[in-house]
Write a protein that holds these residues in place. Structure first.
Motif, PDB file in Angstrom:
ATOM      1  N   PHE A 170       1.127  20.141   4.622  1.00 33.44           N
ATOM      2  CA  PHE A 170       2.523  19.426   3.989  1.00 33.44           C
ATOM      3  C   PHE A 170       1.332  18.238   3.051  1.00 33.44           C
ATOM      4  CE2 PHE A 170      -0.657  18.448   7.757  1.00 33.44           C
ATOM      5  CZ  PHE A 170      -0.794  17.506   7.619  1.00 33.44           C
ATOM      6  N   ILE A 171       2.272  16.813   3.062  1.00 31.50           N
ATOM      7  CA  ILE A 171       1.965  16.205   2.489  1.00 31.50           C
ATOM      8  C   ILE A 171       2.450  14.489   3.303  1.00 31.50           C
ATOM      9  CG2 ILE A 171       2.123  15.079  -0.072  1.00 31.50           C
ATOM     10  CD1 ILE A 171       2.797  17.674  -1.288  1.00 31.50           C
ATOM     11  N   SER A 172       1.779  13.761   3.654  1.00 36.21           N
ATOM     12  CA  SER A 172       2.099  12.757   4.108  1.00 36.21           C
ATOM     13  C   SER A 172       2.106  11.488   2.886  1.00 36.21           C
ATOM     14  CB  SER A 172       2.115  12.738   5.719  1.00 36.21           C
ATOM     15  OG  SER A 172      -0.023  12.494   5.285  1.00 36.21           O
ATOM     16  N   GLN A 173       2.938  10.576   3.931  1.00 39.37           N
ATOM     17  CA  GLN A 173       3.247   9.476   2.980  1.00 39.37           C
ATOM     18  C   GLN A 173       3.108   8.266   4.004  1.00 39.37           C
ATOM     19  OE1 GLN A 173       4.994   9.146  -0.640  1.00 39.37           O
ATOM     20  NE2 GLN A 173       5.758   6.741  -0.904  1.00 39.37           N
ATOM     21  N   ARG A 174       2.017   6.984   3.658  1.00 41.06           N
ATOM     22  CA  ARG A 174       1.707   5.902   4.381  1.00 41.06           C
ATOM     23  C   ARG A 174       2.738   4.790   3.336  1.00 41.06           C
ATOM     24  NH1 ARG A 174      -3.126   3.512   7.342  1.00 41.06           N
ATOM     25  NH2 ARG A 174      -3.965   2.967   5.623  1.00 41.06           N
ATOM     26  N   SER A 175       3.833   3.942   3.662  1.00 40.92           N
ATOM     27  CA  SER A 175       3.740   2.877   2.300  1.00 40.92           C
ATOM     28  C   SER A 175       3.896   2.104   3.275  1.00 40.92           C
ATOM     29  CB  SER A 175       5.442   3.433   2.043  1.00 40.92           C
ATOM     30  OG  SER A 175       5.718   4.784   1.361  1.00 40.92           O
ATOM     31  N   ARG A 176       3.059   0.373   2.716  1.00 40.58           N
ATOM     32  CA  ARG A 176       3.273  -0.842   3.392  1.00 40.58           C
ATOM     33  C   ARG A 176       3.241  -1.870   2.881  1.00 40.58           C
ATOM     34  NH1 ARG A 176      -2.094  -0.118   7.370  1.00 40.58           N
ATOM     35  NH2 ARG A 176      -1.375   0.799   9.073  1.00 40.58           N
ATOM     36  N   LEU A 177       3.797  -3.032   3.806  1.00 45.55           N
ATOM     37  CA  LEU A 177       4.781  -3.577   2.574  1.00 45.55           C
ATOM     38  C   LEU A 177       3.787  -5.386   3.598  1.00 45.55           C
ATOM     39  CD1 LEU A 177       5.641  -5.707   0.339  1.00 45.55           C
ATOM     40  CD2 LEU A 177       7.560  -5.316   1.827  1.00 45.55           C
ATOM     41  N   ASN A 178       2.960  -5.424   3.320  1.00 45.08           N
ATOM     42  CA  ASN A 178       2.149  -7.031   4.226  1.00 45.08           C
ATOM     43  C   ASN A 178       2.603  -8.522   3.380  1.00 45.08           C
ATOM     44  OD1 ASN A 178       0.445  -4.319   5.015  1.00 45.08           O
ATOM     45  ND2 ASN A 178      -0.724  -5.087   2.517  1.00 45.08           N
TER      46      ASN A 178
ATOM     47  N   PRO B 100      -1.417  -2.232  -4.624  1.00 50.09           N
ATOM     48  CA  PRO B 100      -0.463  -3.801  -5.162  1.00 50.09           C
ATOM     49  C   PRO B 100      -0.515  -5.180  -5.157  1.00 50.09           C
ATOM     50  CG  PRO B 100       0.917  -2.603  -4.835  1.00 50.09           C
ATOM     51  CD  PRO B 100      -0.083  -1.490  -4.675  1.00 50.09           C
ATOM     52  N   GLN B 101      -1.020  -5.739  -5.564  1.00 51.63           N
ATOM     53  CA  GLN B 101      -0.675  -7.389  -5.355  1.00 51.63           C
ATOM     54  C   GLN B 101       0.325  -7.981  -6.310  1.00 51.63           C
ATOM     55  OE1 GLN B 101      -3.553 -10.909  -4.897  1.00 51.63           O
ATOM     56  NE2 GLN B 101      -3.909  -9.719  -3.219  1.00 51.63           N
ATOM     57  N   PHE B 102       1.429  -8.188  -5.547  1.00 50.17           N
ATOM     58  CA  PHE B 102       2.121  -8.945  -6.365  1.00 50.17           C
ATOM     59  C   PHE B 102       2.744 -10.099  -6.561  1.00 50.17           C
ATOM     60  CE2 PHE B 102       3.954  -4.847  -3.182  1.00 50.17           C
ATOM     61  CZ  PHE B 102       3.975  -3.878  -4.614  1.00 50.17           C
ATOM     62  N   LEU B 103       1.766 -10.772  -5.534  1.00 48.76           N
ATOM     63  CA  LEU B 103       2.187 -12.026  -5.278  1.00 48.76           C
ATOM     64  C   LEU B 103       1.022 -13.048  -4.880  1.00 48.76           C
ATOM     65  CD1 LEU B 103       3.803 -14.550  -6.681  1.00 48.76           C
ATOM     66  CD2 LEU B 103       5.103 -14.705  -4.747  1.00 48.76           C
TER      67      LEU B 103
ATOM     68  N   GLU C 113       0.623  -1.454   0.036  1.00 47.83           N
ATOM     69  CA  GLU C 113      -0.164   0.011   0.844  1.00 47.83           C
ATOM     70  C   GLU C 113       1.233   1.244   0.089  1.00 47.83           C
ATOM     71  OE1 GLU C 113      -3.539   2.497   3.121  1.00 47.83           O
ATOM     72  OE2 GLU C 113      -2.538   0.518   3.035  1.00 47.83           O
ATOM     73  N   LEU C 114       0.494   2.500  -0.517  1.00 45.83           N
ATOM     74  CA  LEU C 114       1.061   3.370  -0.945  1.00 45.83           C
ATOM     75  C   LEU C 114      -0.313   4.717  -0.412  1.00 45.83           C
ATOM     76  CD1 LEU C 114       4.059   4.780  -1.440  1.00 45.83           C
ATOM     77  CD2 LEU C 114       3.406   4.595  -3.623  1.00 45.83           C
ATOM     78  N   ARG C 115       0.503   5.280   0.091  1.00 43.72           N
ATOM     79  CA  ARG C 115      -0.869   6.717   0.668  1.00 43.72           C
ATOM     80  C   ARG C 115      -0.222   8.121   0.532  1.00 43.72           C
ATOM     81  NH1 ARG C 115      -5.667   5.813   4.351  1.00 43.72           N
ATOM     82  NH2 ARG C 115      -4.029   6.459   6.109  1.00 43.72           N
ATOM     83  N   PRO C 116      -0.094   8.909  -0.285  1.00 47.22           N
ATOM     84  CA  PRO C 116       0.391  10.300  -0.399  1.00 47.22           C
ATOM     85  C   PRO C 116      -0.990  11.057   0.283  1.00 47.22           C
ATOM     86  CG  PRO C 116       0.266   9.177  -2.232  1.00 47.22           C
ATOM     87  CD  PRO C 116       0.015   8.093  -2.589  1.00 47.22           C
ATOM     88  N   ARG C 117      -0.843  11.426   1.153  1.00 47.19           N
ATOM     89  CA  ARG C 117      -2.191  12.320   1.328  1.00 47.19           C
ATOM     90  C   ARG C 117      -1.760  14.401   2.043  1.00 47.19           C
ATOM     91  NH1 ARG C 117      -5.291  10.167   5.420  1.00 47.19           N
ATOM     92  NH2 ARG C 117      -4.290  11.176   6.598  1.00 47.19           N
ATOM     93  N   VAL C 118      -2.444  15.423   0.512  1.00 49.88           N
ATOM     94  CA  VAL C 118      -2.085  16.313   0.748  1.00 49.88           C
ATOM     95  C   VAL C 118      -2.913  16.301   1.367  1.00 49.88           C
ATOM     96  CG1 VAL C 118      -3.043  17.197  -1.589  1.00 49.88           C
ATOM     97  CG2 VAL C 118      -1.833  18.512  -0.323  1.00 49.88           C
ATOM     98  N   GLU C 119      -2.842  17.909   2.647  1.00 49.29           N
ATOM     99  CA  GLU C 119      -3.218  19.058   3.559  1.00 49.29           C
ATOM    100  C   GLU C 119      -3.962  19.997   3.624  1.00 49.29           C
ATOM    101  OE1 GLU C 119      -4.641  16.747   7.389  1.00 49.29           O
ATOM    102  OE2 GLU C 119      -3.353  15.036   6.115  1.00 49.29           O
ATOM    103  N   TYR C 120      -4.792  20.809   3.850  1.00 49.00           N
ATOM    104  CA  TYR C 120      -4.126  21.911   4.376  1.00 49.00           C
ATOM    105  C   TYR C 120      -5.075  22.371   5.192  1.00 49.00           C
ATOM    106  CZ  TYR C 120      -5.850  27.208   3.515  1.00 49.00           C
ATOM    107  OH  TYR C 120      -5.897  28.613   4.173  1.00 49.00           O
ATOM    108  N   ARG C 121      -4.913  23.092   6.671  1.00 50.82           N
ATOM    109  CA  ARG C 121      -5.661  22.935   7.984  1.00 50.82           C
ATOM    110  C   ARG C 121      -5.506  24.710   8.567  1.00 50.82           C
ATOM    111  NH1 ARG C 121      -2.586  18.039  11.389  1.00 50.82           N
ATOM    112  NH2 ARG C 121      -3.842  15.765   9.817  1.00 50.82           N
ATOM    113  N   HIS C 122      -6.672  24.785   8.347  1.00 49.10           N
ATOM    114  CA  HIS C 122      -6.805  26.500   9.604  1.00 49.10           C
ATOM    115  C   HIS C 122      -7.943  26.271  10.144  1.00 49.10           C
ATOM    116  CE1 HIS C 122      -7.488  30.242   9.769  1.00 49.10           C
ATOM    117  NE2 HIS C 122      -6.489  30.545   9.643  1.00 49.10           N
ATOM    118  N   GLY C 123      -7.408  25.360  11.287  1.00 53.27           N
ATOM    119  CA  GLY C 123      -9.095  25.376  12.434  1.00 53.27           C
ATOM    120  C   GLY C 123      -9.027  24.065  12.336  1.00 53.27           C
TER     121      GLY C 123
END
Length: 431
Positions: free
Chosen positions: A55-63, A424-427, A31-41
């Motif tokens: 900012f832009i945060s990202q989660r990268s997972r290998l399962n 993605p499902q690699f295998l 799983e790869l999930r970049p996320r952009v956020e604008y926060r004001h309150g």
């Protein structure tokens, strides 16, 4: 032809590496999930002349998952970061972690023992959820005994936490964690009816007094209750109720209650409307000001996916609003799903469940109205394993909101986000 030969060679290699390949399954996914956020309150009302965050945060997972007739094993490795939080030529950083690592042994086809680090997701995730919205997610170090005959599911869990291996003492100091936890979950499903019962015995350790470690006494609170869902097409009625007793860390008696009720109307195959009400009891600030008052009436949803329930801007119960005046949430949710597109809009009317003292006149209390929130969101499936999501939220604060959480009522409190998720499902040896 070359592709066929390549697949054959891979399968032959796996057959050598895994002698029981015909009776087992191995899945490698990511799983790869970049996320952009604008926060004001976000999480609390915006302050006067406040500069918005972006900012832009990202989660990268290998399962990795493996199973055969007698066992299942799961691993999930993840890297969670904000773009730019380390130098481009960095040697190392602390963003990598093990999100899950567990094994499950099947004593019989319906009775199993599962242990390790794992996500706990029960019912609607109100009390126990994986907090998947947060890039890091939530997982527990716990053992589960699971019995799942036919339409029944019964899980009993036990957890005991320590800072590290020790030669003496049992002092536990990891902030926010329980010292020990016991749970019992019973679920029964019929054709159009589902019922669940949950019991949590949550032990937190009182280790500090005036900043010094003085003891390792554990205070236990008990949460018990259940959820139910009854489907009568085109309507689905859902409800839950939980009671909390015991003692909190300062050794104050707990007496709290939470209940929720919603009715989903599937207007068409693509459109649904869900009105509902949720109420979590709170402690009156007026009562708390009395030196003889020694009770905690604030319900704590503990380890649930709280982002899911009380507005997407996380003003309540997402690392905040604990041991406070509680919350009443009247809401309407509208959802539209067709083919690759999903659209949604939620309206929340918030109010306090207990008294809020007027900071300018402590002898008086404020109106319990805590304002309103509007959440608009969309999702679009770009491909089988690629999803685009985005949303806009705005909170309309009141004087009571400001008294409780700070900020300015005159400032616009809003939040904009967008994410791109690859899964993605690699295998998969079953394929």
């Amino acid at each position: 032809m070359k592709r066929t030969i390549g697949k054959t060679l891979i399968l032959l290699a796996l057959s050598v590496a895994l002698p029981e390949i015909s009776n087992a399954q191995f899945v490698l996914s990511g799983e790869l999930r970049p996320r952009v956020e604008y926060r004001h309150g976000f999480k609390s009302p915006a302050e006067e002349d406040m500069t918005a965050a972006a900012f832009i945060s990202q989660r990268s997972r290998l399962n990795l998952a493996y199973k055969n007739e007698k066992m299942k094993i799961g691993f999930s490795f993840q890297d969670v970061r904000v773009w730019g939080d380390v130098p481009q030529l960095n040697l190392s950083d602390n963003s990598f972690s093990v999100h899950e690592a567990w094994g499950e042994y099947f004593i019989t086809p319906t009775l199993s023992l599962k242990a390790g680090r794992m996500e706990l997701v029960y019912d609607d995730a109100r009390m126990l959820g994986n907090v998947d919205w947060a890039q890091q997610g939530r997982s527990h170090d716990i053992g589960l005994l699971k019995w799942e005959p036919a339409s029944w599911k019964i899980h009993a869990g036990f957890a005991f936490n320590q800072d590290k291996e020790q030669l003496q003492n049992r002092i536990y100091t990891v902030a926010g964690n329980y010292k020990s936890l016991q749970l019992l979950w019973i679920n029964r499903k019929w054709d159009n009816l589902g019922l669940s019962f949950l019991f949590l015995n949550n032990g937190k350790q009182n280790t500090e007094e005036n900043g010094e470690i003085v003891s390792y006494n554990t205070r236990f609170s008990q949460t018990f209750g259940g959820t139910g869902s009854w489907e009568l097409k085109p309507l689905t009625l859902s409800g839950s109720i939980y009671k909390q007793t015991g003692k909190d860390v300062p050794e104050v008696e707990i007496d709290a209650l939470m209940y929720a009720l919603s009715l989903k109307w599937s207007v068409t195959k693509t459109l649904s409307i869900t009105p509902g009400l949720e109420r979590l009891s709170g402690t009156s600030q007026k009562d708390a000001a009395d030196p003889d008052f020694n009770e905690n009436n604030s319900f704590n949803p503990f380890y649930g996916t709280n982002h899911k329930f009380n507005g997407n801007m996380d003003y309540y119960y997402v690392g905040n609003h604990i041991n406070s005046v509680g919350l009443q949430n009247i809401f309407v949710k509208i959802n539209y799903v067709k083919n690759r597109l999903s659209l949604g809009a939620d309206v929340h009317l918030f109010s306090a469940a207990a008294d809020i003292i007027d900071p300018e006149n402590p002898a008086e209390t404020l109106n319990k109205n805590l304002g309103q929130e509007l959440d608009i969101y969309m999702g679009y499936k770009l491909a089988d394993n690629v999803m685009l999501n985005a949303g806009y939220s705005q909170y309309f604060a009141t004087e009571s909101t400001i008294a409780l959480k700070g900020g300015s009522k005159d400032e616009t409190s809003n939040w904009i986000w967008a994410s791109l998720t690859f899964k993605p499902q690699f295998l998969n040896t079953a394929k």
